[in-house]
Design a protein around this motif. Structure first.
Motif, PDB file in Angstrom:
ATOM      1  N   SER A 175      29.136 -24.504  -9.636  1.00 17.63           N
ATOM      2  CA  SER A 175      29.622 -24.023  -8.342  1.00 17.63           C
ATOM      3  C   SER A 175      29.511 -22.504  -8.236  1.00 17.63           C
ATOM      4  CB  SER A 175      31.070 -24.462  -8.146  1.00 17.63           C
ATOM      5  OG  SER A 175      31.600 -23.939  -6.955  1.00 17.63           O
TER       6      SER A 175
ATOM      7  N   ASN B 133      26.845 -18.965  -1.418  1.00 17.87           N
ATOM      8  CA  ASN B 133      27.936 -19.234  -0.481  1.00 17.87           C
ATOM      9  C   ASN B 133      27.627 -18.585   0.871  1.00 17.87           C
ATOM     10  OD1 ASN B 133      28.843 -16.463  -0.504  1.00 17.87           O
ATOM     11  ND2 ASN B 133      29.734 -16.875  -2.512  1.00 17.87           N
ATOM     12  N   ASP B 134      28.482 -18.834   1.833  1.00 18.18           N
ATOM     13  CA  ASP B 134      28.213 -18.375   3.205  1.00 18.18           C
ATOM     14  C   ASP B 134      28.101 -16.851   3.297  1.00 18.18           C
ATOM     15  OD1 ASP B 134      28.213 -20.961   4.068  1.00 18.18           O
ATOM     16  OD2 ASP B 134      30.272 -20.932   4.834  1.00 18.18           O
TER      17      ASP B 134
ATOM     18  N   TYR C 291      29.513 -10.427  -3.116  1.00 17.49           N
ATOM     19  CA  TYR C 291      28.768 -11.304  -2.205  1.00 17.49           C
ATOM     20  C   TYR C 291      27.565 -10.603  -1.568  1.00 17.49           C
ATOM     21  CZ  TYR C 291      33.200 -13.706  -2.771  1.00 17.49           C
ATOM     22  OH  TYR C 291      34.313 -14.293  -3.305  1.00 17.49           O
TER      23      TYR C 291
END
Length: 300
Positions: free
Chosen positions: A13, A18-19, A124
């Motif tokens: 994961s 991710n977004d 991110y």
């Protein structure tokens, strides 16, 4: 304490897009596109490569962006591949500075200066992109390859279709296993040279080396995959789209032998971690897997 299966699922994961990362990648694509639109006639641009196939690992770097040029730029196609790479490099240096831009065999890399922390986190954000000039040829693309001095054909869509088919045939675990091996490949302990180059070669090999279906245990699958990759690293691995030169051409025999030795060591380390669980030493096994892969593998 985490079981080994729980740790691997958490690890998997952590390596997934991710977004927020996808939003940053899209913003960077638009940013670079907006600038290059002032320098070249661009038909369209799109994120491609392992990013688009969801086989990119963390930290996110060298994300491919294809810039399909309009026919008014077709004069480049009649020149050596180095000409278009040189012109894209010069343009991008004007925008991002010479220290952030470097020429590669088929692309120009732009580094955004993002700092990676000790746990391989980037808040991110993506670290860099590979800008790939291209021309549309029917359903395929032609891109420059300065290493061999030729324009070569490629088809990212066919690559993506094969990855999707392999993923589905392996109970949707194929991409996760590929990302794990790519993460191992990026480990700084290997030094300045990654064991396997390009990392796309890991995917190409996994199309054949992961076979027989998902057996239900990440630890056994990873041990077996490392061993099989070591056994077949000296093979010639063609472009899965059947268009470009062999993907394995990026490594000479010396580098392949180095990769073989590192893959064999990784397989032995995986076996040792599996044996620690058999001895009831689950905590030591988690530490062994973390030592093998890096800080994204969880201990708790």
């Amino acid at each position: 304490m985490l079981t080994i299966d729980e740790a691997f699922r958490k690890f998997k994961s952590r390596l997934e897009l991710n977004d927020r990362e996808q939003q940053n990648a899209s913003a960077r694509q638009k940013e670079v596109r907006a600038f290059l639109d002032t320098k070249f006639a661009i038909e369209n641009s799109f994120l491609t490569g392992s990013y688009a196939r969801y086989t990119k690992t963390k930290p996110l770097k060298d994300i491919d962006i294809f810039f399909a040029l309009k026919q008014t730029e077709h004069h480049y196609r009649n020149k050596a591949p180095s000409v278009v790479i040189d012109d894209f490099h010069k343009a991008l240096v004007d925008e991002y500075g010479k220290d952030a831009v470097r020429k590669q065999g088929r692309s120009v890399n732009v580094d955004f200066g993002i700092v990676v922390d000790a746990d391989d986190n980037t808040d991110y954000r993506i670290l860099s992109v590979d800008v790939v000039p291209a021309f549309i040829v029917g359903d395929d693309y032609e891109i420059p390859d300065t290493d061999i001095g030729k324009w070569i054909k490629t088809n990212p869509k066919l690559h993506a279709e094969k990855a999707t088919a392999a993923h589905q045939a392996y109970s949707n675990e194929w991409k996760g296993l590929v990302r794990m091996v790519k993460y191992w490949n990026n480990n700084p302990r290997h030094g300045s040279l990654k064991p396997i180059k390009p990392s796309f070669l890991i995917e190409v090999m996994a199309l054949q080396c992961l076979y027989g279906g998902w057996q239900g245990r990440f630890d056994y699958e990873i041990e077996s995959l490392f061993a099989t990759l070591a056994d077949r690293i000296h093979d010639t691995w063609p472009d899965p789209a059947g268009l470009g030169p062999p993907v394995s051409d990026g490594m000479d025999n010396s580098r392949k032998e180095r990769a073989r030795n590192l893959l064999l060591a990784a397989s032995r380390d995986a076996r040792n971690a599996i044996n620690l669980v058999r001895q009831g030493r689950n905590g030591d096994a988690l530490k062994a897997w973390r030592e093998l892969f890096g800080p994204k593998f969880p201990l708790s």
